[in-house]
Write a protein that holds these residues in place. Structure first.
Motif, PDB file in Angstrom:
ATOM      1  N   ASN A  90       0.629  -1.335   0.102  1.00  0.00           N
ATOM      2  CA  ASN A  90       0.014   0.091   0.602  1.00  0.00           C
ATOM      3  C   ASN A  90       1.043   1.079  -0.284  1.00  0.00           C
ATOM      4  OD1 ASN A  90      -2.673   1.335   0.762  1.00  0.00           O
ATOM      5  ND2 ASN A  90      -1.008   1.834   2.595  1.00  0.00           N
ATOM      6  N   ALA A  91       2.133   1.259   0.627  1.00  0.00           N
ATOM      7  CA  ALA A  91       3.033   2.824   0.734  1.00  0.00           C
ATOM      8  C   ALA A  91       2.981   3.171  -1.007  1.00  0.00           C
ATOM      9  CB  ALA A  91       4.328   2.228   0.961  1.00  0.00           C
ATOM     10  N   GLY A  92       2.970   4.577  -0.362  1.00  0.00           N
ATOM     11  CA  GLY A  92       2.762   5.446  -1.641  1.00  0.00           C
ATOM     12  C   GLY A  92       2.706   6.757  -1.859  1.00  0.00           C
ATOM     13  N   ILE A  93       3.539   7.053  -2.029  1.00  0.00           N
ATOM     14  CA  ILE A  93       3.820   8.822  -1.855  1.00  0.00           C
ATOM     15  C   ILE A  93       3.186   9.688  -3.543  1.00  0.00           C
ATOM     16  CG2 ILE A  93       5.415   8.993  -0.185  1.00  0.00           C
ATOM     17  CD1 ILE A  93       8.122   9.282  -2.590  1.00  0.00           C
ATOM     18  N   ALA A  94       2.909  10.687  -3.656  1.00  0.00           N
ATOM     19  CA  ALA A  94       3.026  11.520  -4.932  1.00  0.00           C
ATOM     20  C   ALA A  94       3.306  13.011  -5.087  1.00  0.00           C
ATOM     21  CB  ALA A  94       1.660  11.737  -5.107  1.00  0.00           C
ATOM     22  N   GLU A  95       3.562  13.034  -6.387  1.00  0.00           N
ATOM     23  CA  GLU A  95       3.503  15.177  -6.783  1.00  0.00           C
ATOM     24  C   GLU A  95       3.053  15.032  -7.882  1.00  0.00           C
ATOM     25  OE1 GLU A  95       7.334  16.011  -8.338  1.00  0.00           O
ATOM     26  OE2 GLU A  95       6.317  14.845  -9.698  1.00  0.00           O
ATOM     27  N   GLY A  96       2.965  16.822  -7.781  1.00  0.00           N
ATOM     28  CA  GLY A  96       2.185  17.317  -8.986  1.00  0.00           C
ATOM     29  C   GLY A  96       2.960  17.960 -10.128  1.00  0.00           C
ATOM     30  N   GLY A  97       2.619  18.509 -10.466  1.00  0.00           N
ATOM     31  CA  GLY A  97       3.088  19.503 -11.736  1.00  0.00           C
ATOM     32  C   GLY A  97       3.783  19.504 -13.263  1.00  0.00           C
ATOM     33  N   PRO A  98       3.988  19.768 -13.360  1.00  0.00           N
ATOM     34  CA  PRO A  98       4.083  19.822 -15.746  1.00  0.00           C
ATOM     35  C   PRO A  98       5.752  19.306 -14.883  1.00  0.00           C
ATOM     36  CG  PRO A  98       3.822  22.422 -14.328  1.00  0.00           C
ATOM     37  CD  PRO A  98       4.102  21.594 -13.983  1.00  0.00           C
ATOM     38  N   PHE A  99       6.014  18.055 -15.876  1.00  0.00           N
ATOM     39  CA  PHE A  99       7.064  17.193 -16.128  1.00  0.00           C
ATOM     40  C   PHE A  99       8.269  18.214 -16.107  1.00  0.00           C
ATOM     41  CE2 PHE A  99      10.113  14.518 -18.606  1.00  0.00           C
ATOM     42  CZ  PHE A  99      10.744  13.617 -17.439  1.00  0.00           C
ATOM     43  N   ALA A 100       8.659  18.900 -16.966  1.00  0.00           N
ATOM     44  CA  ALA A 100       9.231  19.423 -17.660  1.00  0.00           C
ATOM     45  C   ALA A 100       9.840  20.719 -16.353  1.00  0.00           C
ATOM     46  CB  ALA A 100       9.200  20.346 -18.762  1.00  0.00           C
ATOM     47  N   THR A 101       8.825  21.027 -15.201  1.00  0.00           N
ATOM     48  CA  THR A 101       9.569  21.230 -14.572  1.00  0.00           C
ATOM     49  C   THR A 101       9.958  20.826 -13.034  1.00  0.00           C
ATOM     50  OG1 THR A 101       7.834  21.959 -14.110  1.00  0.00           O
ATOM     51  CG2 THR A 101       8.864  23.656 -15.348  1.00  0.00           C
ATOM     52  N   SER A 102       9.502  19.147 -13.503  1.00  0.00           N
ATOM     53  CA  SER A 102       9.271  18.497 -11.740  1.00  0.00           C
ATOM     54  C   SER A 102      10.557  18.658 -11.588  1.00  0.00           C
ATOM     55  CB  SER A 102       8.800  17.450 -11.928  1.00  0.00           C
ATOM     56  OG  SER A 102       9.029  16.481 -12.872  1.00  0.00           O
ATOM     57  N   ASP A 103      10.792  18.232  -9.633  1.00  0.00           N
ATOM     58  CA  ASP A 103      12.029  18.333  -9.354  1.00  0.00           C
ATOM     59  C   ASP A 103      12.652  16.458  -9.476  1.00  0.00           C
ATOM     60  OD1 ASP A 103      14.364  18.163  -7.544  1.00  0.00           O
ATOM     61  OD2 ASP A 103      13.583  16.997  -6.380  1.00  0.00           O
ATOM     62  N   PRO A 104      13.307  16.676 -10.284  1.00  0.00           N
ATOM     63  CA  PRO A 104      14.346  15.130 -10.781  1.00  0.00           C
ATOM     64  C   PRO A 104      14.550  14.108  -9.677  1.00  0.00           C
ATOM     65  CG  PRO A 104      15.590  16.184 -12.061  1.00  0.00           C
ATOM     66  CD  PRO A 104      15.000  17.298 -10.899  1.00  0.00           C
ATOM     67  N   ALA A 105      15.005  14.380  -8.320  1.00  0.00           N
ATOM     68  CA  ALA A 105      15.107  13.342  -7.429  1.00  0.00           C
ATOM     69  C   ALA A 105      12.974  13.039  -6.285  1.00  0.00           C
ATOM     70  CB  ALA A 105      15.527  14.337  -6.210  1.00  0.00           C
ATOM     71  N   SER A 106      12.208  14.019  -6.649  1.00  0.00           N
ATOM     72  CA  SER A 106      11.008  13.560  -6.344  1.00  0.00           C
ATOM     73  C   SER A 106      10.105  12.801  -7.831  1.00  0.00           C
ATOM     74  CB  SER A 106      10.650  15.293  -6.144  1.00  0.00           C
ATOM     75  OG  SER A 106      10.571  16.174  -5.133  1.00  0.00           O
ATOM     76  N   TRP A 107      10.516  13.075  -8.426  1.00  0.00           N
ATOM     77  CA  TRP A 107       9.899  12.049  -9.641  1.00  0.00           C
ATOM     78  C   TRP A 107      10.117  10.818  -9.301  1.00  0.00           C
ATOM     79  CZ3 TRP A 107       9.915   8.909 -13.186  1.00  0.00           C
ATOM     80  CH2 TRP A 107       9.235   8.859 -14.588  1.00  0.00           C
ATOM     81  N   ARG A 108      11.851  10.394  -8.668  1.00  0.00           N
ATOM     82  CA  ARG A 108      11.918   9.499  -9.480  1.00  0.00           C
ATOM     83  C   ARG A 108      12.046   9.112  -7.749  1.00  0.00           C
ATOM     84  NH1 ARG A 108      16.807  10.938  -9.125  1.00  0.00           N
ATOM     85  NH2 ARG A 108      17.217  10.986 -11.375  1.00  0.00           N
ATOM     86  N   ARG A 109      11.369   9.327  -7.069  1.00  0.00           N
ATOM     87  CA  ARG A 109      11.569   9.305  -5.537  1.00  0.00           C
ATOM     88  C   ARG A 109       9.752   8.772  -5.285  1.00  0.00           C
ATOM     89  NH1 ARG A 109      12.863   6.045  -1.699  1.00  0.00           N
ATOM     90  NH2 ARG A 109      11.976   5.803   0.291  1.00  0.00           N
ATOM     91  N   VAL A 110       8.868   8.829  -5.704  1.00  0.00           N
ATOM     92  CA  VAL A 110       8.222   8.511  -6.387  1.00  0.00           C
ATOM     93  C   VAL A 110       7.787   7.144  -6.297  1.00  0.00           C
ATOM     94  CG1 VAL A 110       5.429   8.497  -7.645  1.00  0.00           C
ATOM     95  CG2 VAL A 110       6.318  10.547  -6.252  1.00  0.00           C
ATOM     96  N   VAL A 111       8.611   6.931  -8.188  1.00  0.00           N
ATOM     97  CA  VAL A 111       8.451   5.697  -8.800  1.00  0.00           C
ATOM     98  C   VAL A 111       9.016   4.582  -7.778  1.00  0.00           C
ATOM     99  CG1 VAL A 111       9.154   4.329 -10.743  1.00  0.00           C
ATOM    100  CG2 VAL A 111       8.628   6.823 -11.063  1.00  0.00           C
ATOM    101  N   GLU A 112       9.642   5.251  -6.982  1.00  0.00           N
ATOM    102  CA  GLU A 112      10.759   4.131  -6.369  1.00  0.00           C
ATOM    103  C   GLU A 112       9.972   3.697  -5.532  1.00  0.00           C
ATOM    104  OE1 GLU A 112      14.020   6.481  -4.769  1.00  0.00           O
ATOM    105  OE2 GLU A 112      15.656   6.022  -6.389  1.00  0.00           O
ATOM    106  N   VAL A 113       9.347   4.053  -4.798  1.00  0.00           N
ATOM    107  CA  VAL A 113       8.316   3.675  -3.242  1.00  0.00           C
ATOM    108  C   VAL A 113       7.230   3.101  -4.397  1.00  0.00           C
ATOM    109  CG1 VAL A 113       7.110   4.792  -1.837  1.00  0.00           C
ATOM    110  CG2 VAL A 113       8.905   6.647  -1.840  1.00  0.00           C
TER     111      VAL A 113
END
Length: 298
Positions: A90-113
């Motif tokens: 069940n563990a999950g996190i999320a972030e929002g906003g345009p992909f082009a200006t997203s923080d690479p670390a946050s984007w990657r972390r969502v996929v990791e979790v």
């Protein structure tokens, strides 16, 4: 056969159990008489939930994307509570906003979790599930039905988690380990409430059809999932009427693109398309844990 006779006295593992849907599902499984292992990042929250249960419960602070830590935790759960019959990723996190200006670390972390963490959870507990001929439930999302703009990491991770669970189901079928996928819609969690405070995600929901905007209480969604666990369901819909959306999935990307082509330029003109960072208290707990790990490594 009553639900308590089916699951009572057995062990369940729930990741992301410190709050939201994970905490709600822990309560539902405890009501069925299951011993419960609560996995998460927030020790005080986990222990608070465990103390309120009328069954034996243990808490384990662990990062679901850490293979070694999860393997160690799986052994500890078996030693403490017995081999699990039910494991819920069940563990999950999320972030929002345009992909082009997203923080690479946050984007990657969502996929990791959300994706890698689900696979690590399955890998860690498969030996126990094989011994109990148990049931693994992957919490997916309607984000796997039709990917929305401004939520690329979350949608990619949930679509990936769905595909992972389908592959695992095929591999485990002859070994009598059940694998279910739960498609969960908007649920009243910290993550969703935080998302609504950000204009970019509030506007995203506002452009959905009226029936698709509804938010469901955690207890109600957890009840739907627990009933699916009772029956070792291959597919669980929360709400149940989502099953009628499945046949429409091939058409959803075209509809989403058509609406986005009209709506996103207007939102951009108003200056509302800004990255949100990781959402909710769960996202912040993950950030704090990462910062703590980084500090200890210096």
């Amino acid at each position: 056969m009553s639900r308590n006779r089916v699951l009572g006295g057995r062990t369940a593992v729930v990741t992301g159990a410190a709050r939201g849907l994970g905490a709600g599902l822990v309560r539902e499984l405890a009501d069925r008489g299951m011993r419960v292992a609560l996995l998460g990042r927030e020790r005080e929250r986990l222990e608070e939930i465990a103390r309120a249960l009328a069954v034996e419960a243990r808490c384990y602070v662990v990062d679901v994307s850490d293979d070694g830590a999860m393997e160690h935790t799986a052994q500890a759960v078996t030693d403490d509570l017995g081999p699990p019959t039910v494991v819920v990723a069940n563990a999950g996190i999320a972030e929002g906003g345009p992909f082009a200006t997203s923080d690479p670390a946050s984007w990657r972390r969502v996929v990791e979790v959300n994706l890698v963490g689900s696979a690590v959870t399955a890998r860690s507990y498969l030996p126990a599930l094989l011994s109990t001929r148990g049931y693994f439930l992957q919490i997916a999302s309607t984000a796997a039905f039709g990917s929305a703009p401004l939520m690329s990491a979350y949608c990619a991770s949930k679509a990936g988690a769905e595909s992972f669970a389908q592959s695992l189901r095929a591999e485990m079928a002859h070994q009598r380990v059940g694998v279910g996928i739960a498609y969960v819609h908007w649920t009243d969690t910290d993550m969703i409430r935080d998302g609504d405070r950000h204009t970019v995600l509030r506007e995203l929901r506002a452009h959905m059809p009226p029936g698709a905007r509804h938010t469901y209480p955690v207890a109600r969604v957890a009840g739907w999932l627990a009933r699916g666990i009772d029956h070792r369901s291959a597919t669980i819909y929360a709400p149940p009427r989502l099953r009628f959306v499945q046949p429409l999935r091939p058409f959803l990307p075209f509809a989403v693109t058509a609406v986005s082509r009209w709506a996103l330029p207007r939102l951009n003109e108003r200056g509302t398309l800004e990255p949100t960072g990781l959402l909710g208290a769960g996202g912040q707990a993950d950030l704090l844990s990462a910062a703590d790990r980084a500090g200890k490594s210096l």
